[in-house]
Design an enzyme around this catalytic site. Structure first.
Site, PDB file in Angstrom:
ATOM      1  N   ARG A  92     -33.660  30.935  54.426  1.00 52.70           N
ATOM      2  CA  ARG A  92     -32.589  31.200  53.427  1.00 52.70           C
ATOM      3  C   ARG A  92     -32.218  29.661  52.949  1.00 52.70           C
ATOM      4  O   ARG A  92     -32.526  28.860  53.810  1.00 52.70           O
ATOM      5  CB  ARG A  92     -31.324  31.569  54.097  1.00 52.70           C
ATOM      6  N   ASP A 148     -20.715  27.287  54.387  1.00 52.40           N
ATOM      7  CA  ASP A 148     -22.288  27.040  54.579  1.00 52.40           C
ATOM      8  C   ASP A 148     -22.730  25.694  54.603  1.00 52.40           C
ATOM      9  O   ASP A 148     -23.938  25.477  55.165  1.00 52.40           O
ATOM     10  CB  ASP A 148     -22.972  27.983  53.719  1.00 52.40           C
ATOM     11  N   ARG A 150     -26.605  36.512  60.453  1.00 51.45           N
ATOM     12  CA  ARG A 150     -26.217  35.872  59.173  1.00 51.45           C
ATOM     13  C   ARG A 150     -24.757  35.113  59.652  1.00 51.45           C
ATOM     14  O   ARG A 150     -24.276  35.159  60.645  1.00 51.45           O
ATOM     15  CB  ARG A 150     -25.823  36.703  58.109  1.00 51.45           C
ATOM     16  N   ASN A 190     -19.410  28.081  50.139  1.00 48.02           N
ATOM     17  CA  ASN A 190     -19.336  29.088  50.922  1.00 48.02           C
ATOM     18  C   ASN A 190     -19.423  30.544  50.112  1.00 48.02           C
ATOM     19  O   ASN A 190     -20.198  30.416  48.891  1.00 48.02           O
ATOM     20  CB  ASN A 190     -17.632  29.236  51.411  1.00 48.02           C
ATOM     21  N   LYS A 191     -19.501  31.526  50.680  1.00 53.88           N
ATOM     22  CA  LYS A 191     -19.768  33.011  50.002  1.00 53.88           C
ATOM     23  C   LYS A 191     -19.062  33.233  48.743  1.00 53.88           C
ATOM     24  O   LYS A 191     -17.991  32.601  48.341  1.00 53.88           O
ATOM     25  CB  LYS A 191     -19.086  33.969  50.961  1.00 53.88           C
TER      26      LYS A 191
HETATM   27  O1  MRU Z   1     -24.562  35.336  53.257  1.00 58.31           O
HETATM   28  P1  MRU Z   1     -24.027  35.237  54.574  1.00 58.31           P
HETATM   29  O2  MRU Z   1     -23.384  36.376  55.176  1.00 58.31           O
HETATM   30  O3  MRU Z   1     -24.833  34.507  55.689  1.00 58.31           O
HETATM   31  O4  MRU Z   1     -22.681  34.169  54.239  1.00 58.31           O
HETATM   32  C1  MRU Z   1     -21.771  33.703  55.125  1.00 58.31           C
HETATM   33  C2  MRU Z   1     -20.587  33.045  54.670  1.00 58.31           C
HETATM   34  O5  MRU Z   1     -20.499  32.497  53.538  1.00 58.31           O
HETATM   35  C3  MRU Z   1     -19.872  32.660  55.930  1.00 58.31           C
HETATM   36  O6  MRU Z   1     -18.410  32.425  55.292  1.00 58.31           O
HETATM   37  C4  MRU Z   1     -20.126  31.033  56.300  1.00 58.31           C
HETATM   38  O7  MRU Z   1     -21.517  30.972  56.579  1.00 58.31           O
HETATM   39  C5  MRU Z   1     -19.628  30.643  57.428  1.00 58.31           C
HETATM   40  S1  MRU Z   1     -19.894  31.542  58.918  1.00 58.31           S
HETATM   41  C6  MRU Z   1     -18.890  30.872  60.193  1.00 58.31           C
END
Ligand code: MRU
Length: 352
Positions: A92, A239, A49, A249-250
């Site tokens: 995803r 993202d 991920r 982002n997350k």
């Molecule tokens: O759901 P995830 O764990 O894939 O989410 C990841 C994030 O939100 C990261 O901050 C983002 O992908 C940047 S990774 C360099």
């Protein structure tokens, strides 16, 4: 290198070897991924991920799906490449690196005026190039971001945008690793990141492994540590970034950005140009992944909510560009991002 998140083993044919990130930090398990179906599942379940790592995994995943096609003609092979890319694209929805990498692979296959077999050789080279470029880009982001960190600085980060989310130093954590390499003392507060705990399971793990001073907090403590004056800057990953600089982002990142603004703390996003989506004007158009209720109600096997209660579980949120102090990319810092500034960076990097 903090960790070897994902590597290609062997030549052609070969397979992917990756760290199962669902099991960290209690178990360090390396998994061999030999089929495209296995890679699809690994991306969907967050075994691998983080936007850039998903892009690299998609490139190699496509290769897994087509590397055994033998003696096919060009059209047959191209058909299978497109089908496999369309399949992986469903793994995803939010991290644009997935689609960016797959489109790049399909473009390569289409461009190569070769036989079926020659197309696969080309795809092998392309997937490897995506992998190698990610490494170099992490270092460039690290170098640009480290300039923003003085000796003794403390950074707050959210989720995991480190080595585990890329194939090298990460994005948001790269400036910290580079600053440490330069001899600066940099400390990190890591948000735990409910519901899947990427902050505590992954960020705290990899920083601790690398000897960086890291303090874990639950998400609802971010306001308090900012109020106490403990944080000099926020560094997060992304993202998908819209053309106007809005950043997905997350989930929870938007709240951190609002808090940072209230406390006068600079809020930096670190991301490669492959995380920008030139087809999207504003963050309103970014698809937000909705994940299962059990992640909130029964995370890691322990029920923490009543049976049958309604659950809402968006995996990402969007931080408006006006809350972003700067976006750290491999072509430099985009200060106070606007459409014009984002487009200038995309032009400099050949993305538009
Ligand atoms: O759901 P995830 O764990 O894939 O989410 C990841 C994030 O939100 C990261 O901050 C983002 O992908 C940047 S990774 C360099």
């Amino acid at each position: 290198m903090p960790v070897a998140t994902l590597v290609w083993e062997g030549g052609r044919p070969g397979h992917v070897r990756l760290i199962d990130q669902t099991l960290l930090p209690t178990q360090y398990v390396v998994v061999d991924v030999r089929t495209v179906e296995h890679m699809f599942d690994a991306i969907r379940r967050l075994v691998v991920r983080g936007a850039p790592a998903i892009g690299v995994a998609a490139g190699f995943g496509l290769l897994l799906g087509v590397q055994h096609l033998d003696e096919r003609d060009r059209d047959d092979t191209l058909g299978r490449v497109r089908e496999t890319a369309a399949y992986l694209a469903k793994a995803r929805p939010t991290a644009v690196n997935l689609f960016w990498a797959l489109e790049r692979m399909v473009r390569r296959a289409t461009r190569d005026h070769a036989s079926g077999d020659g197309i696969i050789d080309g795809l092998f080279a392309e997937a490897r190039a995506i992998f190698e470029e990610d490494k170099a880009i992490c270092r460039k982001i690290g170098a640009v971001g480290a300039e923003l960190l003085r000796d003794g600085a403390t950074v707050l980060t959210h989720c995991n945008a480190g080595g585990l989310a890329t194939v090298d130093y990460g994005t948001a954590l790269a400036p910290i690793y580079v600053a440490a390499d330069q001899g600066k003392r940099v400390a990190v507060f890591a948000d735990e990141t409910r519901p899947l705990l990427q902050g505590s399971r992954l960020t705290a793990w990899e920083l601790h492994q690398s000897g960086i001073d890291v303090t874990l907090i639950t998400d609802n403590m971010a306001a308090r540590v900012m109020f106490e004056g403990r944080i000099d800057a926020v560094f997060v990953g992304a993202d998908r970034i819209a053309r106007n600089g809005d950043v997905a982002n997350k989930i929870g990142t938007y709240g951190v950005a609002v808090l940072a603004r209230e406390h006068g703390i600079p809020f930096y996003v670190c991301a490669p140009l492959s995380t920008f989506d030139p087809a999207i004007s504003t963050g309103d158009e970014i698809p937000i992944e909705q994940r299962g209720a059990e992640e909130v109600a029964c995370g890691f096997g322990t029920r923490t909510a009543p049976e049958g209660v309604k659950i809402y579980n968006p995996a990402f949120d969007v931080t408006p560009a006006r809350l972003v102090t700067g976006i750290v990319t491999e072509v430099g810092l985009i200060e106070r991002p606007s459409r014009a500034r984002v487009e200038a960076a995309l032009r400099a990097g050949g993305r538009i």
